[in-house]
Design a protein around this motif. Structure first.
Motif, PDB file in Angstrom:
ATOM      1  N   PHE A  18      13.391   1.052  12.982  1.00  0.00           N
ATOM      2  CA  PHE A  18      13.224   1.457  11.472  1.00  0.00           C
ATOM      3  C   PHE A  18      14.276   2.182  10.856  1.00  0.00           C
ATOM      4  CE2 PHE A  18       9.010   0.864  13.559  1.00  0.00           C
ATOM      5  CZ  PHE A  18       8.386   0.019  12.884  1.00  0.00           C
ATOM      6  N   SER A  19      14.454   2.142   9.546  1.00  0.00           N
ATOM      7  CA  SER A  19      15.344   2.738   8.763  1.00  0.00           C
ATOM      8  C   SER A  19      14.778   3.965   8.555  1.00  0.00           C
ATOM      9  CB  SER A  19      15.964   2.234   7.356  1.00  0.00           C
ATOM     10  OG  SER A  19      14.625   2.108   6.572  1.00  0.00           O
ATOM     11  N   LYS A  20      15.447   5.033   8.147  1.00  0.00           N
ATOM     12  CA  LYS A  20      14.882   6.610   8.008  1.00  0.00           C
ATOM     13  C   LYS A  20      14.066   6.697   6.765  1.00  0.00           C
ATOM     14  CE  LYS A  20      18.858   8.649  10.326  1.00  0.00           C
ATOM     15  NZ  LYS A  20      20.218   9.356  10.421  1.00  0.00           N
ATOM     16  N   ASN A  21      14.207   5.732   5.882  1.00  0.00           N
ATOM     17  CA  ASN A  21      13.356   5.685   4.634  1.00  0.00           C
ATOM     18  C   ASN A  21      11.778   5.472   4.857  1.00  0.00           C
ATOM     19  OD1 ASN A  21      15.872   6.007   3.614  1.00  0.00           O
ATOM     20  ND2 ASN A  21      15.922   3.888   2.523  1.00  0.00           N
ATOM     21  N   ILE A  22      11.465   5.041   6.082  1.00  0.00           N
ATOM     22  CA  ILE A  22      10.123   4.557   6.282  1.00  0.00           C
ATOM     23  C   ILE A  22       9.525   5.885   7.154  1.00  0.00           C
ATOM     24  CG2 ILE A  22       8.730   3.022   7.651  1.00  0.00           C
ATOM     25  CD1 ILE A  22      10.693   0.813   7.319  1.00  0.00           C
ATOM     26  N   PRO A  23       8.318   6.315   6.649  1.00  0.00           N
ATOM     27  CA  PRO A  23       7.855   7.409   7.167  1.00  0.00           C
ATOM     28  C   PRO A  23       7.315   7.197   8.665  1.00  0.00           C
ATOM     29  CG  PRO A  23       6.968   7.174   4.830  1.00  0.00           C
ATOM     30  CD  PRO A  23       7.740   5.805   5.267  1.00  0.00           C
ATOM     31  N   LYS A  24       7.179   8.152   9.555  1.00  0.00           N
ATOM     32  CA  LYS A  24       6.719   8.129  10.659  1.00  0.00           C
ATOM     33  C   LYS A  24       5.283   7.561  10.774  1.00  0.00           C
ATOM     34  CE  LYS A  24      10.157   9.891  12.889  1.00  0.00           C
ATOM     35  NZ  LYS A  24      11.151   8.955  13.426  1.00  0.00           N
ATOM     36  N   ASN A  25       4.302   7.871  10.283  1.00  0.00           N
ATOM     37  CA  ASN A  25       2.818   7.311  10.240  1.00  0.00           C
ATOM     38  C   ASN A  25       3.053   5.827   9.725  1.00  0.00           C
ATOM     39  OD1 ASN A  25       3.442   7.786   7.444  1.00  0.00           O
ATOM     40  ND2 ASN A  25       1.283   8.398   6.931  1.00  0.00           N
ATOM     41  N   VAL A  26       3.787   5.283   8.990  1.00  0.00           N
ATOM     42  CA  VAL A  26       3.999   4.055   8.687  1.00  0.00           C
ATOM     43  C   VAL A  26       4.504   3.120   9.693  1.00  0.00           C
ATOM     44  CG1 VAL A  26       4.839   2.170   7.000  1.00  0.00           C
ATOM     45  CG2 VAL A  26       3.763   4.530   6.122  1.00  0.00           C
ATOM     46  N   HIS A  59       0.862  -1.264  -0.082  1.00  0.00           N
ATOM     47  CA  HIS A  59      -0.154   0.273  -0.177  1.00  0.00           C
ATOM     48  C   HIS A  59       0.745   1.438  -0.039  1.00  0.00           C
ATOM     49  CE1 HIS A  59      -2.518   3.197   1.851  1.00  0.00           C
ATOM     50  NE2 HIS A  59      -3.422   2.725   1.097  1.00  0.00           N
ATOM     51  N   ASP A  60       2.019   1.130   0.883  1.00  0.00           N
ATOM     52  CA  ASP A  60       2.794   2.525   0.896  1.00  0.00           C
ATOM     53  C   ASP A  60       4.227   2.578   0.039  1.00  0.00           C
ATOM     54  OD1 ASP A  60       0.902   3.827   2.769  1.00  0.00           O
ATOM     55  OD2 ASP A  60       1.819   2.287   4.358  1.00  0.00           O
ATOM     56  N   GLY A 116      13.174   0.164   2.551  1.00  0.00           N
ATOM     57  CA  GLY A 116      13.837   0.391   3.932  1.00  0.00           C
ATOM     58  C   GLY A 116      14.073  -0.886   4.677  1.00  0.00           C
ATOM     59  N   SER A 117      14.289  -0.751   5.870  1.00  0.00           N
ATOM     60  CA  SER A 117      14.371  -1.934   6.718  1.00  0.00           C
ATOM     61  C   SER A 117      13.854  -1.812   8.054  1.00  0.00           C
ATOM     62  CB  SER A 117      16.036  -2.215   6.965  1.00  0.00           C
ATOM     63  OG  SER A 117      16.543  -1.266   7.567  1.00  0.00           O
ATOM     64  N   LEU A 118      13.588  -3.073   8.655  1.00  0.00           N
ATOM     65  CA  LEU A 118      12.818  -3.199  10.032  1.00  0.00           C
ATOM     66  C   LEU A 118      13.819  -4.344  10.783  1.00  0.00           C
ATOM     67  CD1 LEU A 118      10.439  -3.142  12.194  1.00  0.00           C
ATOM     68  CD2 LEU A 118       9.463  -4.943  10.771  1.00  0.00           C
ATOM     69  N   LYS A 119      14.240  -3.939  11.977  1.00  0.00           N
ATOM     70  CA  LYS A 119      14.730  -4.924  12.840  1.00  0.00           C
ATOM     71  C   LYS A 119      14.134  -4.877  14.065  1.00  0.00           C
ATOM     72  CE  LYS A 119      19.405  -3.921  11.097  1.00  0.00           C
ATOM     73  NZ  LYS A 119      20.856  -3.156  11.434  1.00  0.00           N
ATOM     74  N   VAL A 120      13.761  -6.117  14.666  1.00  0.00           N
ATOM     75  CA  VAL A 120      13.069  -6.143  16.013  1.00  0.00           C
ATOM     76  C   VAL A 120      14.395  -7.029  17.069  1.00  0.00           C
ATOM     77  CG1 VAL A 120      11.292  -7.496  17.143  1.00  0.00           C
ATOM     78  CG2 VAL A 120      11.117  -6.757  14.900  1.00  0.00           C
ATOM     79  N   TYR A 121      14.432  -5.985  18.099  1.00  0.00           N
ATOM     80  CA  TYR A 121      15.338  -6.636  18.921  1.00  0.00           C
ATOM     81  C   TYR A 121      14.656  -7.293  20.404  1.00  0.00           C
ATOM     82  CZ  TYR A 121      18.824  -4.199  16.347  1.00  0.00           C
ATOM     83  OH  TYR A 121      19.884  -4.018  15.417  1.00  0.00           O
TER      84      TYR A 121
END
Length: 101
Positions: free
Chosen positions: A72-80, A52-53, A57-62
């Motif tokens: 989250f990486s900087k490429n992913i907007p705050k609302n997402v 949808h969006d 970018g990337s997502l890491k879960v610690y």
């Protein structure tokens, strides 16, 4: 002699420093790579959000003592980012090791 100590210290820090439980990268709205265990319901929601969006970018879960931390990486907007946090299943991830009461 000191250079061996410094090299050994750098290797130990490198091995211990960045160990996410889950790492996913997105490119052009699709999940490009996935490392770690991802619950099927969360993966389904991520695919929908990414398409949808048009995520890149990337997502890491610690795993932390207080719970899970999403990075989250900087490429992913705050609302997402907030939308992904809302659908994240905190109980779907099992901690490694035994918990003592």
């Amino acid at each position: 002699m000191w250079y061996l100590v410094i090299v050994g210290l750098v290797v130990v820090i490198w091995l211990v420093a960045d160990r996410p439980v889950l790492k996913m990268t997105f490119k052009n709205g699709h999940i490009k790579t996935e490392k770690g265990h991802c619950p099927p319901s969360f993966q389904r929601e991520l695919k929908h959000i990414a398409e949808h969006d048009h995520l890149n970018g990337s997502l890491k879960v610690y795993q932390l003592r207080t719970g899970m931390k999403l990075v989250f990486s900087k490429n992913i907007p705050k609302n997402v980012q907030q939308h992904i946090r809302n659908v994240f299943p905190h109980q779907g991830f099992k901690s490694k090791g035994k918990k003592r009461a």
